[in-house]
Design an enzyme around this catalytic site. Structure first.
Site, PDB file in Angstrom:
ATOM      1  N   TYR A 146      38.466  51.689  41.866  1.00  0.00           N
ATOM      2  CA  TYR A 146      37.261  50.852  41.835  1.00  0.00           C
ATOM      3  C   TYR A 146      37.689  49.395  41.830  1.00  0.00           C
ATOM      4  O   TYR A 146      38.613  49.021  41.095  1.00  0.00           O
ATOM      5  CB  TYR A 146      36.438  51.151  40.566  1.00  0.00           C
ATOM      6  CG  TYR A 146      35.191  50.304  40.422  1.00  0.00           C
ATOM      7  CD1 TYR A 146      34.121  50.450  41.300  1.00  0.00           C
ATOM      8  CD2 TYR A 146      35.082  49.352  39.405  1.00  0.00           C
ATOM      9  CE1 TYR A 146      32.978  49.676  41.173  1.00  0.00           C
ATOM     10  CE2 TYR A 146      33.941  48.577  39.257  1.00  0.00           C
ATOM     11  CZ  TYR A 146      32.889  48.743  40.150  1.00  0.00           C
ATOM     12  OH  TYR A 146      31.759  47.973  40.025  1.00  0.00           O
ATOM     13  N   ASP A 243      45.137  45.233  42.423  1.00  0.00           N
ATOM     14  CA  ASP A 243      44.004  44.941  41.543  1.00  0.00           C
ATOM     15  C   ASP A 243      44.427  45.341  40.130  1.00  0.00           C
ATOM     16  O   ASP A 243      44.389  46.506  39.751  1.00  0.00           O
ATOM     17  CB  ASP A 243      42.774  45.723  42.012  1.00  0.00           C
ATOM     18  CG  ASP A 243      41.570  45.470  41.122  1.00  0.00           C
ATOM     19  OD1 ASP A 243      41.724  44.749  40.115  1.00  0.00           O
ATOM     20  OD2 ASP A 243      40.482  46.000  41.426  1.00  0.00           O
ATOM     21  N   LYS A 271      39.268  41.666  32.721  1.00  0.00           N
ATOM     22  CA  LYS A 271      39.104  42.475  31.509  1.00  0.00           C
ATOM     23  C   LYS A 271      39.887  41.955  30.285  1.00  0.00           C
ATOM     24  O   LYS A 271      39.423  41.050  29.615  1.00  0.00           O
ATOM     25  CB  LYS A 271      39.452  43.927  31.821  1.00  0.00           C
ATOM     26  CG  LYS A 271      38.398  44.597  32.748  1.00  0.00           C
ATOM     27  CD  LYS A 271      38.440  46.099  32.623  1.00  0.00           C
ATOM     28  CE  LYS A 271      37.676  46.815  33.734  1.00  0.00           C
ATOM     29  NZ  LYS A 271      36.240  46.809  33.606  1.00  0.00           N
TER      30      LYS A 271
HETATM   31  C1  PLP Z   1      40.279  47.796  38.623  1.00  0.00           C
HETATM   32  C2  PLP Z   1      38.974  47.048  38.609  1.00  0.00           C
HETATM   33  N1  PLP Z   1      38.795  46.052  39.486  1.00  0.00           N
HETATM   34  C3  PLP Z   1      37.663  45.333  39.515  1.00  0.00           C
HETATM   35  C4  PLP Z   1      36.644  45.609  38.647  1.00  0.00           C
HETATM   36  C5  PLP Z   1      35.384  44.796  38.690  1.00  0.00           C
HETATM   37  O1  PLP Z   1      35.374  43.952  37.592  1.00  0.00           O
HETATM   38  P1  PLP Z   1      33.967  43.391  37.030  1.00  0.00           P
HETATM   39  O2  PLP Z   1      33.235  44.548  36.470  1.00  0.00           O
HETATM   40  O3  PLP Z   1      34.405  42.394  35.996  1.00  0.00           O
HETATM   41  O4  PLP Z   1      33.261  42.768  38.182  1.00  0.00           O
HETATM   42  C6  PLP Z   1      36.785  46.633  37.711  1.00  0.00           C
HETATM   43  C7  PLP Z   1      35.716  46.944  36.751  1.00  0.00           C
HETATM   44  O5  PLP Z   1      35.700  47.947  36.107  1.00  0.00           O
HETATM   45  C8  PLP Z   1      37.986  47.385  37.696  1.00  0.00           C
HETATM   46  O6  PLP Z   1      38.153  48.401  36.854  1.00  0.00           O
END
Ligand code: PLP
Length: 438
Positions: A146, A243, A271
């Protein structure tokens, strides 16, 4: 007439449902069976619900509070910054410079860095930059990863069996052209990536991945997978994006890339970066990052009213300082290892087929026969048991999110006693659940 705690909580939930669609502010927060959950307080390793019940929190807001909720050092830094300098929308503040310097020093791939507020913004800008620099259209992501809510990546996370191998968008309203420009490959299958790159004839701008796909629990990269992706990306002139919104900070200040020894071109962070305050970042090679419009005349537009907000930036800085100053990673890694070992022994004793997975502070039990290397393996998970024992655990004041494949986290505020309690309560919860199901 005074209300009981339960009545008061139910009224709050009803008020929420009346004015907030579904009663919550993120689709992931509406969990079956917990429609009336109202959170009134958090502290360290716990939260309190609207009925006044206190839970040990392993969900941890999907991961940010690595130091524990309401960390006094981080929150004091944010409050102090808020008192001294507010949002200006012009120029730069000293705290933004200092945070950027720390990130450049800590994360191997990061030579220059820009701040955003959410992980989705960071991955959005990473992909737009990759398309700008390569002039190509496609991006390649992996089943089970994700990367946020935007059209290029909001697909193929926790897919039903019949959708695996096909496009599985998370939302209506996504432009078909954008969905079509995303290629989805199986994680841990570098040959599939190689085939996709060959098939798309030098038209893949970026490969984006969670180096450990934590959005499906914890599927570790098989040896050599990340290295092969690095080689393939370089060979095909494709931008490699790690990511690290979850793995960054939680697994180490340098992210998982520092542990794996594989350096991507771009990295997204979020996060745990500010222990729960809304800060994210996109960093990477200077020659790429300098193509953003923060440098005059450059083509990749980059903006955001709240980017680099002094208070949240100060929270990130204080988080990093605490991670450097105290034995945070040692503590959470040790608790994670103890829990994983204890859980594996417990399931062995109970004769319940289980794979206890995780890394560092993260743990998750899949109820299936191993091994777990691909998303397809997780389709064998006993979903009812996975969700059912977690609902049972709430009776013991322990909260692991009762949703399929969701991971749990230790924070610096958890203790060895928490691990003991978790193990004992899990044994009871699994046993009770299996008895009622029999
Ligand atoms: C690996 C990863 N990338 C991007 C995101 C998106 O982050 P946000 O919810 O702060 O937009 C998340 C959210 O859970 C994530 O787990």
């Amino acid at each position: 007439m005074s209300l009981t705690a339960s009545e008061a909580a139910a009224r709050l939930a009803a008020r929420a449902a009346a004015v907030i669609p579904g009663g919550v502010n993120s689709g992931q927060r509406r969990v079956p069976g917990l429609e009336e959950l109202v959170i009134t307080a958090t502290s360290g390793s716990t939260f309190t619900d609207g009925d006044g019940r206190v839970f040990t929190d392993y969900h941890a807001a999907f991961g940010p509070p690595l130091l524990g909720h309401n960390d006094p050092d981080v929150d004091a830094a944010a409050a102090a910054a808020a008192r001294s300098v507010g949002l200006m929308g012009v120029g730069v503040t000293p705290v933004e410079i200092e945070l950027a310097e720390r990130l450049v020093a800590a994360v191997p791939s990061v030579e220059k860095v820009l701040l955003t507020c959410t992980g989705s913004e960071a991955t959005f800008h990473a992909l737009r930059l990759a398309r700008t620099v390569t002039g190509r259209r496609h991006v390649l992501k992996f089943q089970g990863c994700y990367h946020g809510w935007h059209d290029s990546v909001a697909m193929n996370v926790i897919s039903r069996a019949e959708r695996v191998g096909d496009k599985d968008p998370l939302s209506g309203g996504m432009l078909p052209e954008v969905v079509a420009a995303t290629i989805v490959c199986p994680f841990n299958d570098a040959d599939a990536v190689e085939r996709a790159l060959d098939e798309h004839d030098e038209d893949v701008a970026a490969i984006i991945l969670e180096p450990i796909p934590h959005n499906i629990g914890a599927v570790l990269p098989v040896p050599g997978f990340l290295e092969r992706l690095r080689e393939l990306a370089t060979k095909h002139g494709t931008v490699l994006v790690f990511d690290e919104v979850i793995t960054g900070f939680r697994h180490g200040l340098g992210g998982y890339q520092a542990i794996a020894g594989v350096t991507p071109d771009l990295t997204t962070l979020g996060k745990a970066m500010a222990n729960g305050w809304p800060v994210s970042a996109l960093g990477g090679k200077a020659e790429l990052m300098e193509l953003f419009s923060t440098t005059p005349g450059q083509p990749a537009f980059f903006a955001g009213t709240f980017n680099g907000h002094p208070a949240t930036t100060a929270a990130a800085l204080a988080t990093i300082e605490k991670l450097e100053r105290e034995q945070v990673h040692e503590h959470v890694f040790r608790l994670g290892e103890r829990a994983r070992q204890g859980l594996a022994a417990l399931y062995e004793r109970l004769g319940v087929p289980a794979v206890v997975a995780g890394f560092g502070s993260v743990f998750v039990t899949y109820f299936l026969e191993g091994p777990v290397e691909r998303y397809d393996d997780l389709l064998r998970n006993d979903v009812d048991l996975f969700v059912g024992y977690r609902r049972e655990l709430m009776q013991d004041g322990i909260f692991e999110l009762p949703l399929n494949l969701k991971r749990s986290h230790f924070s610096y505020a958890h203790s060895d006693e928490d691990v003991d309690r978790l193990l004992a309560a899990t044994e009871g919860a699994v046993t009770r659940y299996l008895e009622t199901r029999a």
